[in-house]
Design an enzyme around this catalytic site. Structure first.
Site, short mmCIF file in Angstrom:
data_model
loop_
_atom_site.label_atom_id
_atom_site.label_comp_id
_atom_site.label_asym_id
_atom_site.label_seq_id
_atom_site.Cartn_x
_atom_site.Cartn_y
_atom_site.Cartn_z
N GLY A 16 0.78 -1.23 0.00
CA GLY A 16 0.00 0.00 0.00
C GLY A 16 0.82 1.28 0.00
CG ASN A 18 1.25 4.14 -5.70
OD1 ASN A 18 1.65 5.29 -5.87
ND2 ASN A 18 1.73 3.11 -6.38
NE ARG A 69 -10.30 -13.60 -13.87
CZ ARG A 69 -9.10 -13.55 -13.33
NH1 ARG A 69 -8.76 -12.52 -12.57
NH2 ARG A 69 -8.23 -14.51 -13.53
CG MET A 94 -0.94 -7.38 -7.20
SD MET A 94 -0.29 -6.38 -8.58
CE MET A 94 0.56 -7.66 -9.51
CB ILE A 96 -7.10 -9.82 -14.68
CG1 ILE A 96 -5.57 -9.83 -14.85
CG2 ILE A 96 -7.78 -9.46 -15.99
CD1 ILE A 96 -5.07 -10.86 -15.85
CG ASN A 111 -4.01 0.36 -12.61
OD1 ASN A 111 -3.81 0.09 -11.42
ND2 ASN A 111 -3.33 -0.22 -13.59
CG HIS A 113 1.23 -0.37 -15.95
ND1 HIS A 113 1.03 -1.65 -15.48
CD2 HIS A 113 2.12 -0.48 -16.97
CE1 HIS A 113 1.77 -2.49 -16.19
NE2 HIS A 113 2.43 -1.80 -17.10
CG ASP A 149 -1.69 -2.77 -17.48
OD1 ASP A 149 -2.30 -2.35 -16.48
OD2 ASP A 149 -0.92 -3.74 -17.44
#
Length: 217
Positions: A16, A18, A69, A94, A96, A111, A113, A149
């Site tokens: 964490g 960020n 998912r 982490m 998708i 997000n 990257h 991304d």
């Protein structure tokens, strides 16, 4: 926008750092946003302790508890929407995400990257930049779309690649820049200056370049 009227939910999976940058920025008197909730898919994530120390509510939606998912993402949506956030921020999350999740938050999902997108989508970006012999590297804040991304970039920060760099040393310098540009992008959104139109990002009603605004670290 006056006051901390923009409510931000932050999704994490790990330490964490960020998130901490966003918490620190939100504590400034003039900050137009507040972190209303931190959610992790991993109960051991250190970022949960950072949030608790800052007095921010936390919860865990463990992906291991779900058979698919899609089921996990539906539970995650439910946990987020209980807070009615204005913005959802991925900070080292982490997972998708499914198209259903991304569509639900379209235009209010960010997000960060660790590469100068569109270079090096996916993992191991620092190693890939070194293997390619790049002279610069960096990080990108972008809107999230269904392409991994691949959403429209908002702001990038660059760092020079130095002789003798390893993936670890390069990552540490990039991370310093991440901690600067993520709160900046969130502030722009909170001030109603940042929007997504179609597949492009706009700042102050001006279309941003396809690589976003580029800052030199």
């Amino acid at each position: 926008m006056s006051g901390k009227n923009c409510k931000v939910a932050v999704l994490i999976s790990g330490s964490g750092s960020n998130l901490q940058a966003l918490l620190t920025a939100s504590n400034k008197t003039e900050a137009p946003f507040s972190v209303c909730k931190v959610i992790s898919n991993r109960p051991e994530a250190y970022g949960l302790a950072r949030a608790a120390e800052a007095g921010v509510p936390t919860s865990v939606v463990d992906h291991h508890d779900f058979s698919s998912r899609e089921a996990f993402d539906r539970a995650l949506i439910e946990a987020i929407d209980r807070q009615s956030p204005d913005l959802v921020v991925l900070a080292g999350f982490m997972r998708i995400l499914t198209p259903e999740f991304v569509r639900h938050y379209r235009g209010r999902l960010l997000n960060i990257h660790p590469s100068l997108l569109p270079k090096y989508q996916g993992l191991h970006t620092h190693r890939r930049a070194l293997q390619a012999g790049d002279s610069e590297h960096g990080a990108t804040v972008h809107f999230v779309t269904e392409e991994l991304d691949g959403g429209p970039p908002i702001v990038q920060a660059t760092v020079p690649v130095q002789a003798g760099d390893t993936p670890e040393t390069l990552a540490s310098r990039v991370q310093v820049q991440e901690h600067a540009i993520y709160p900046l992008a969130v502030t722009w959104f909170a001030e109603h200056r940042l929007h997504m139109r179609g597949e492009r990002a706009l700042l102050d009603d001006t279309l941003l370049p396809h690589s976003g605004i580029r800052l030199t670290g």
